[in-house]
Design a protein around this motif. Structure first.
Motif, PDB file in Angstrom:
ATOM      1  N   ARG A 153       0.832  -1.213   0.000  1.00  0.00           N
ATOM      2  CA  ARG A 153       0.000   0.000   0.000  1.00  0.00           C
ATOM      3  C   ARG A 153       0.863   1.258   0.000  1.00  0.00           C
ATOM      4  NH1 ARG A 153      -3.424  -3.274   3.228  1.00  0.00           N
ATOM      5  NH2 ARG A 153      -2.455  -2.568   5.151  1.00  0.00           N
ATOM      6  N   LEU A 154       1.917   1.262   0.798  1.00  0.00           N
ATOM      7  CA  LEU A 154       2.808   2.409   0.847  1.00  0.00           C
ATOM      8  C   LEU A 154       3.487   2.616  -0.501  1.00  0.00           C
ATOM      9  CD1 LEU A 154       4.249   4.670   2.356  1.00  0.00           C
ATOM     10  CD2 LEU A 154       5.931   2.978   3.107  1.00  0.00           C
ATOM     11  N   SER A 155       3.964   1.544  -1.101  1.00  0.00           N
ATOM     12  CA  SER A 155       4.604   1.623  -2.413  1.00  0.00           C
ATOM     13  C   SER A 155       3.632   2.144  -3.464  1.00  0.00           C
ATOM     14  CB  SER A 155       5.121   0.238  -2.812  1.00  0.00           C
ATOM     15  OG  SER A 155       5.652   0.252  -4.103  1.00  0.00           O
ATOM     16  N   ALA A 156       2.415   1.636  -3.438  1.00  0.00           N
ATOM     17  CA  ALA A 156       1.412   2.081  -4.404  1.00  0.00           C
ATOM     18  C   ALA A 156       1.081   3.554  -4.198  1.00  0.00           C
ATOM     19  CB  ALA A 156       0.149   1.227  -4.284  1.00  0.00           C
ATOM     20  N   ASP A 157       0.971   3.977  -2.939  1.00  0.00           N
ATOM     21  CA  ASP A 157       0.691   5.389  -2.653  1.00  0.00           C
ATOM     22  C   ASP A 157       1.827   6.283  -3.141  1.00  0.00           C
ATOM     23  OD1 ASP A 157      -1.686   4.635  -1.488  1.00  0.00           O
ATOM     24  OD2 ASP A 157      -0.977   4.896   0.588  1.00  0.00           O
ATOM     25  N   LEU A 158       3.057   5.853  -2.900  1.00  0.00           N
ATOM     26  CA  LEU A 158       4.208   6.644  -3.357  1.00  0.00           C
ATOM     27  C   LEU A 158       4.269   6.704  -4.882  1.00  0.00           C
ATOM     28  CD1 LEU A 158       6.925   5.436  -0.840  1.00  0.00           C
ATOM     29  CD2 LEU A 158       5.835   7.685  -0.918  1.00  0.00           C
ATOM     30  N   ALA A 159       4.006   5.579  -5.528  1.00  0.00           N
ATOM     31  CA  ALA A 159       4.011   5.556  -6.989  1.00  0.00           C
ATOM     32  C   ALA A 159       2.913   6.455  -7.545  1.00  0.00           C
ATOM     33  CB  ALA A 159       3.836   4.127  -7.501  1.00  0.00           C
ATOM     34  N   HIS A 160       1.749   6.408  -6.905  1.00  0.00           N
ATOM     35  CA  HIS A 160       0.633   7.247  -7.346  1.00  0.00           C
ATOM     36  C   HIS A 160       0.975   8.727  -7.154  1.00  0.00           C
ATOM     37  CE1 HIS A 160      -3.471   8.143  -8.430  1.00  0.00           C
ATOM     38  NE2 HIS A 160      -3.588   8.906  -7.353  1.00  0.00           N
ATOM     39  N   SER A 161       1.588   9.052  -6.022  1.00  0.00           N
ATOM     40  CA  SER A 161       2.006  10.436  -5.773  1.00  0.00           C
ATOM     41  C   SER A 161       2.998  10.906  -6.827  1.00  0.00           C
ATOM     42  CB  SER A 161       2.634  10.568  -4.391  1.00  0.00           C
ATOM     43  OG  SER A 161       1.688  10.342  -3.398  1.00  0.00           O
ATOM     44  N   LEU A 162       3.952  10.041  -7.161  1.00  0.00           N
ATOM     45  CA  LEU A 162       4.930  10.387  -8.192  1.00  0.00           C
ATOM     46  C   LEU A 162       4.230  10.601  -9.522  1.00  0.00           C
ATOM     47  CD1 LEU A 162       7.847  10.704  -9.206  1.00  0.00           C
ATOM     48  CD2 LEU A 162       7.875   8.228  -9.563  1.00  0.00           C
ATOM     49  N   GLY A 192       1.639   4.217 -16.190  1.00  0.00           N
ATOM     50  CA  GLY A 192       0.916   3.297 -15.306  1.00  0.00           C
ATOM     51  C   GLY A 192       1.075   1.883 -15.830  1.00  0.00           C
ATOM     52  N   VAL A 193       1.484   0.990 -14.969  1.00  0.00           N
ATOM     53  CA  VAL A 193       1.612  -0.407 -15.363  1.00  0.00           C
ATOM     54  C   VAL A 193       0.715  -1.295 -14.505  1.00  0.00           C
ATOM     55  CG1 VAL A 193       3.939  -0.168 -16.249  1.00  0.00           C
ATOM     56  CG2 VAL A 193       3.604  -0.733 -13.841  1.00  0.00           C
ATOM     57  N   GLY A 194      -0.158  -0.653 -13.737  1.00  0.00           N
ATOM     58  CA  GLY A 194      -1.024  -1.421 -12.845  1.00  0.00           C
ATOM     59  C   GLY A 194      -1.904  -2.410 -13.567  1.00  0.00           C
ATOM     60  N   ASP A 250      -4.406   1.009 -11.092  1.00  0.00           N
ATOM     61  CA  ASP A 250      -3.553   2.189 -10.990  1.00  0.00           C
ATOM     62  C   ASP A 250      -2.680   2.140  -9.742  1.00  0.00           C
ATOM     63  OD1 ASP A 250      -5.485   2.482  -9.111  1.00  0.00           O
ATOM     64  OD2 ASP A 250      -5.977   4.558  -9.598  1.00  0.00           O
ATOM     65  N   ASP A 251      -2.369   0.940  -9.273  1.00  0.00           N
ATOM     66  CA  ASP A 251      -1.609   0.798  -8.038  1.00  0.00           C
ATOM     67  C   ASP A 251      -0.149   1.206  -8.139  1.00  0.00           C
ATOM     68  OD1 ASP A 251      -3.536   0.026  -6.337  1.00  0.00           O
ATOM     69  OD2 ASP A 251      -3.049  -2.088  -6.328  1.00  0.00           O
ATOM     70  N   THR A 252       0.413   1.193  -9.292  1.00  0.00           N
ATOM     71  CA  THR A 252       1.850   1.435  -9.367  1.00  0.00           C
ATOM     72  C   THR A 252       2.200   2.225 -10.613  1.00  0.00           C
ATOM     73  OG1 THR A 252       4.005   0.369  -9.146  1.00  0.00           O
ATOM     74  CG2 THR A 252       2.417  -0.717 -10.583  1.00  0.00           C
ATOM     75  N   ALA A 253       3.393   2.683 -10.655  1.00  0.00           N
ATOM     76  CA  ALA A 253       3.871   3.433 -11.811  1.00  0.00           C
ATOM     77  C   ALA A 253       5.273   2.953 -12.134  1.00  0.00           C
ATOM     78  CB  ALA A 253       3.879   4.929 -11.512  1.00  0.00           C
ATOM     79  N   LEU A 254       5.644   3.084 -13.369  1.00  0.00           N
ATOM     80  CA  LEU A 254       6.971   2.699 -13.819  1.00  0.00           C
ATOM     81  C   LEU A 254       7.680   3.943 -14.301  1.00  0.00           C
ATOM     82  CD1 LEU A 254       9.059   0.538 -14.661  1.00  0.00           C
ATOM     83  CD2 LEU A 254       7.886   0.436 -16.866  1.00  0.00           C
ATOM     84  N   LEU A 255       8.843   4.173 -13.799  1.00  0.00           N
ATOM     85  CA  LEU A 255       9.660   5.290 -14.235  1.00  0.00           C
ATOM     86  C   LEU A 255      10.647   4.733 -15.246  1.00  0.00           C
ATOM     87  CD1 LEU A 255      10.624   8.207 -13.919  1.00  0.00           C
ATOM     88  CD2 LEU A 255      12.068   7.438 -12.020  1.00  0.00           C
ATOM     89  N   ALA A 256      10.509   5.152 -16.499  1.00  0.00           N
ATOM     90  CA  ALA A 256      11.370   4.631 -17.560  1.00  0.00           C
ATOM     91  C   ALA A 256      12.369   5.704 -17.949  1.00  0.00           C
ATOM     92  CB  ALA A 256      10.528   4.236 -18.767  1.00  0.00           C
ATOM     93  N   LEU A 257      13.639   5.393 -17.828  1.00  0.00           N
ATOM     94  CA  LEU A 257      14.701   6.329 -18.169  1.00  0.00           C
ATOM     95  C   LEU A 257      15.569   5.719 -19.263  1.00  0.00           C
ATOM     96  CD1 LEU A 257      15.868   7.218 -14.562  1.00  0.00           C
ATOM     97  CD2 LEU A 257      14.299   8.515 -15.977  1.00  0.00           C
ATOM     98  N   ARG A 258      16.023   6.553 -20.171  1.00  0.00           N
ATOM     99  CA  ARG A 258      16.952   6.065 -21.180  1.00  0.00           C
ATOM    100  C   ARG A 258      18.346   6.466 -20.758  1.00  0.00           C
ATOM    101  NH1 ARG A 258      15.515   7.767 -26.991  1.00  0.00           N
ATOM    102  NH2 ARG A 258      15.189   9.767 -26.000  1.00  0.00           N
ATOM    103  N   VAL A 259      19.214   5.498 -20.651  1.00  0.00           N
ATOM    104  CA  VAL A 259      20.607   5.748 -20.305  1.00  0.00           C
ATOM    105  C   VAL A 259      21.422   5.581 -21.584  1.00  0.00           C
ATOM    106  CG1 VAL A 259      22.550   5.032 -18.898  1.00  0.00           C
ATOM    107  CG2 VAL A 259      20.226   4.857 -17.996  1.00  0.00           C
ATOM    108  N   PRO A 260      22.076   6.656 -22.039  1.00  0.00           N
ATOM    109  CA  PRO A 260      22.840   6.527 -23.277  1.00  0.00           C
ATOM    110  C   PRO A 260      24.040   5.615 -23.070  1.00  0.00           C
ATOM    111  CG  PRO A 260      23.211   8.683 -22.258  1.00  0.00           C
ATOM    112  CD  PRO A 260      22.175   7.977 -21.448  1.00  0.00           C
ATOM    113  N   PRO A 261      24.453   4.933 -24.130  1.00  0.00           N
ATOM    114  CA  PRO A 261      25.627   4.048 -23.995  1.00  0.00           C
ATOM    115  C   PRO A 261      26.848   4.884 -23.660  1.00  0.00           C
ATOM    116  CG  PRO A 261      24.859   4.153 -26.277  1.00  0.00           C
ATOM    117  CD  PRO A 261      23.905   4.947 -25.458  1.00  0.00           C
ATOM    118  N   SER A 262      27.729   4.287 -22.864  1.00  0.00           N
ATOM    119  CA  SER A 262      28.951   5.010 -22.507  1.00  0.00           C
ATOM    120  C   SER A 262      29.869   5.078 -23.719  1.00  0.00           C
ATOM    121  CB  SER A 262      29.637   4.333 -21.330  1.00  0.00           C
ATOM    122  OG  SER A 262      29.903   2.987 -21.637  1.00  0.00           O
ATOM    123  N   SER A 263      30.582   6.197 -23.828  1.00  0.00           N
ATOM    124  CA  SER A 263      31.445   6.354 -24.999  1.00  0.00           C
ATOM    125  C   SER A 263      32.825   5.825 -24.746  1.00  0.00           C
ATOM    126  CB  SER A 263      31.553   7.803 -25.432  1.00  0.00           C
ATOM    127  OG  SER A 263      31.038   8.721 -24.557  1.00  0.00           O
TER     128      SER A 263
END
Length: 129
Positions: A65-74, A101-103, A116-129
Protein backbone atom coordinates in the motif's frame (compact mmCIF):
# COMPACT_ATOMS: atom_id res chain seq x y z
CA UNK A 1 -15.42 -26.16 35.01
CA UNK A 2 -13.57 -28.98 36.70
CA UNK A 3 -10.07 -29.58 35.35
CA UNK A 4 -8.91 -33.13 35.83
CA UNK A 5 -6.02 -33.03 33.36
CA UNK A 6 -4.27 -30.30 31.40
CA UNK A 7 -1.48 -30.33 28.82
CA UNK A 8 -0.15 -27.44 26.77
CA UNK A 9 2.70 -26.01 24.74
CA UNK A 10 3.67 -22.38 24.21
CA UNK A 11 2.77 -20.46 21.07
CA UNK A 12 6.03 -18.76 20.08
CA UNK A 13 6.93 -15.79 17.90
CA UNK A 14 9.88 -16.28 15.52
CA UNK A 15 12.15 -14.57 18.07
CA UNK A 16 11.11 -16.99 20.81
CA UNK A 17 8.71 -14.66 22.62
CA UNK A 18 5.75 -16.48 24.14
CA UNK A 19 2.46 -15.34 22.55
CA UNK A 20 0.20 -17.67 24.50
CA UNK A 21 -0.39 -21.38 24.86
CA UNK A 22 -2.08 -24.16 22.97
CA UNK A 23 -3.62 -26.55 25.45
CA UNK A 24 -6.17 -29.28 26.03
CA UNK A 25 -8.23 -29.88 29.12
CA UNK A 26 -10.00 -33.00 30.27
CA UNK A 27 -12.57 -33.00 33.02
CA UNK A 28 -11.36 -36.37 34.28
CA UNK A 29 -7.88 -37.12 35.60
CA UNK A 30 -5.70 -38.82 33.01
CA UNK A 31 -2.15 -39.32 31.87
CA UNK A 32 -1.37 -37.97 28.41
CA UNK A 33 0.38 -40.45 26.12
CA UNK A 34 3.60 -39.60 24.29
CA UNK A 35 1.60 -39.55 21.05
CA UNK A 36 -0.91 -37.10 22.60
CA UNK A 37 1.90 -34.75 23.65
CA UNK A 38 3.69 -35.03 20.31
CA UNK A 39 0.47 -34.20 18.47
CA UNK A 40 -0.21 -31.28 20.80
CA UNK A 41 3.34 -29.95 20.31
CA UNK A 42 3.01 -30.25 16.51
CA UNK A 43 -0.30 -28.38 16.59
CA UNK A 44 1.21 -25.63 18.76
CA UNK A 45 4.10 -25.20 16.29
CA UNK A 46 1.60 -25.10 13.40
CA UNK A 47 -0.47 -22.40 15.11
CA UNK A 48 2.70 -20.39 15.85
CA UNK A 49 3.71 -20.62 12.19
CA UNK A 50 0.22 -19.56 11.05
CA UNK A 51 0.30 -16.52 13.32
CA UNK A 52 3.71 -15.55 11.93
CA UNK A 53 2.54 -16.02 8.34
CA UNK A 54 -0.50 -13.80 8.92
CA UNK A 55 1.68 -11.11 10.51
CA UNK A 56 4.13 -11.32 7.58
CA UNK A 57 1.28 -11.08 5.08
CA UNK A 58 -0.08 -7.96 6.78
CA UNK A 59 3.40 -6.39 6.80
CA UNK A 60 3.74 -7.15 3.07
CA UNK A 61 0.29 -5.68 2.38
CA UNK A 62 1.20 -2.50 4.27
CA UNK A 63 4.44 -2.21 2.31
CA UNK A 64 2.53 -2.70 -0.95
CA UNK A 65 0.00 0.00 0.00
CA UNK A 66 2.81 2.41 0.85
CA UNK A 67 4.60 1.62 -2.41
CA UNK A 68 1.41 2.08 -4.40
CA UNK A 69 0.69 5.39 -2.65
CA UNK A 70 4.21 6.64 -3.36
CA UNK A 71 4.01 5.56 -6.99
CA UNK A 72 0.63 7.25 -7.35
CA UNK A 73 2.01 10.44 -5.77
CA UNK A 74 4.93 10.39 -8.19
CA UNK A 75 2.61 9.77 -11.11
CA UNK A 76 0.24 12.56 -10.07
CA UNK A 77 2.89 15.01 -8.93
CA UNK A 78 5.30 14.80 -11.82
CA UNK A 79 4.11 14.81 -15.40
CA UNK A 80 6.45 13.90 -18.24
CA UNK A 81 7.67 17.46 -18.75
CA UNK A 82 8.33 18.09 -15.05
CA UNK A 83 10.10 14.77 -14.65
CA UNK A 84 12.25 15.38 -17.72
CA UNK A 85 13.14 18.83 -16.39
CA UNK A 86 13.97 17.43 -12.96
CA UNK A 87 16.26 14.82 -14.49
CA UNK A 88 17.85 17.06 -17.09
CA UNK A 89 20.82 17.80 -14.84
CA UNK A 90 21.42 14.15 -14.03
CA UNK A 91 24.70 13.14 -15.62
CA UNK A 92 24.48 10.10 -17.88
CA UNK A 93 20.72 10.23 -18.44
CA UNK A 94 18.79 11.54 -21.39
CA UNK A 95 16.37 14.25 -20.41
CA UNK A 96 13.51 12.12 -21.70
CA UNK A 97 11.64 10.17 -19.09
CA UNK A 98 8.11 8.97 -18.81
CA UNK A 99 5.88 7.87 -16.01
CA UNK A 100 3.61 5.13 -17.23
CA UNK A 101 0.92 3.30 -15.31
CA UNK A 102 1.61 -0.41 -15.36
CA UNK A 103 -1.02 -1.42 -12.85
CA UNK A 104 -3.30 -2.95 -15.48
CA UNK A 105 -0.53 -5.29 -16.62
CA UNK A 106 0.29 -6.22 -13.03
CA UNK A 107 -3.38 -6.77 -12.24
CA UNK A 108 -3.45 -9.46 -14.92
CA UNK A 109 -0.69 -11.38 -13.15
CA UNK A 110 -0.96 -10.55 -9.43
CA UNK A 111 -3.97 -10.83 -7.15
CA UNK A 112 -4.70 -7.72 -5.15
CA UNK A 113 -3.25 -5.18 -7.61
CA UNK A 114 -5.63 -2.51 -8.80
CA UNK A 115 -5.18 -1.03 -12.25
CA UNK A 116 -3.55 2.19 -10.99
CA UNK A 117 -1.61 0.80 -8.04
CA UNK A 118 1.85 1.44 -9.37
CA UNK A 119 3.87 3.43 -11.81
CA UNK A 120 6.97 2.70 -13.82
CA UNK A 121 9.66 5.29 -14.23
CA UNK A 122 11.37 4.63 -17.56
CA UNK A 123 14.70 6.33 -18.17
CA UNK A 124 16.95 6.07 -21.18
CA UNK A 125 20.61 5.75 -20.31
CA UNK A 126 22.84 6.53 -23.28
CA UNK A 127 25.63 4.05 -24.00
CA UNK A 128 28.95 5.01 -22.51
CA UNK A 129 31.44 6.35 -25.00
Amino acid sequence: MHIGAWAGFPLLAPGGEVLGSFCVIDGAPRTWSAADLTTLETLARSVSAEIHLRQSLETARQAHRLSADLAHSLQQGLGDAELAAALSGTRGLDAEATVKGVGAALADHHDGWAGDDTALLALRVPPSS
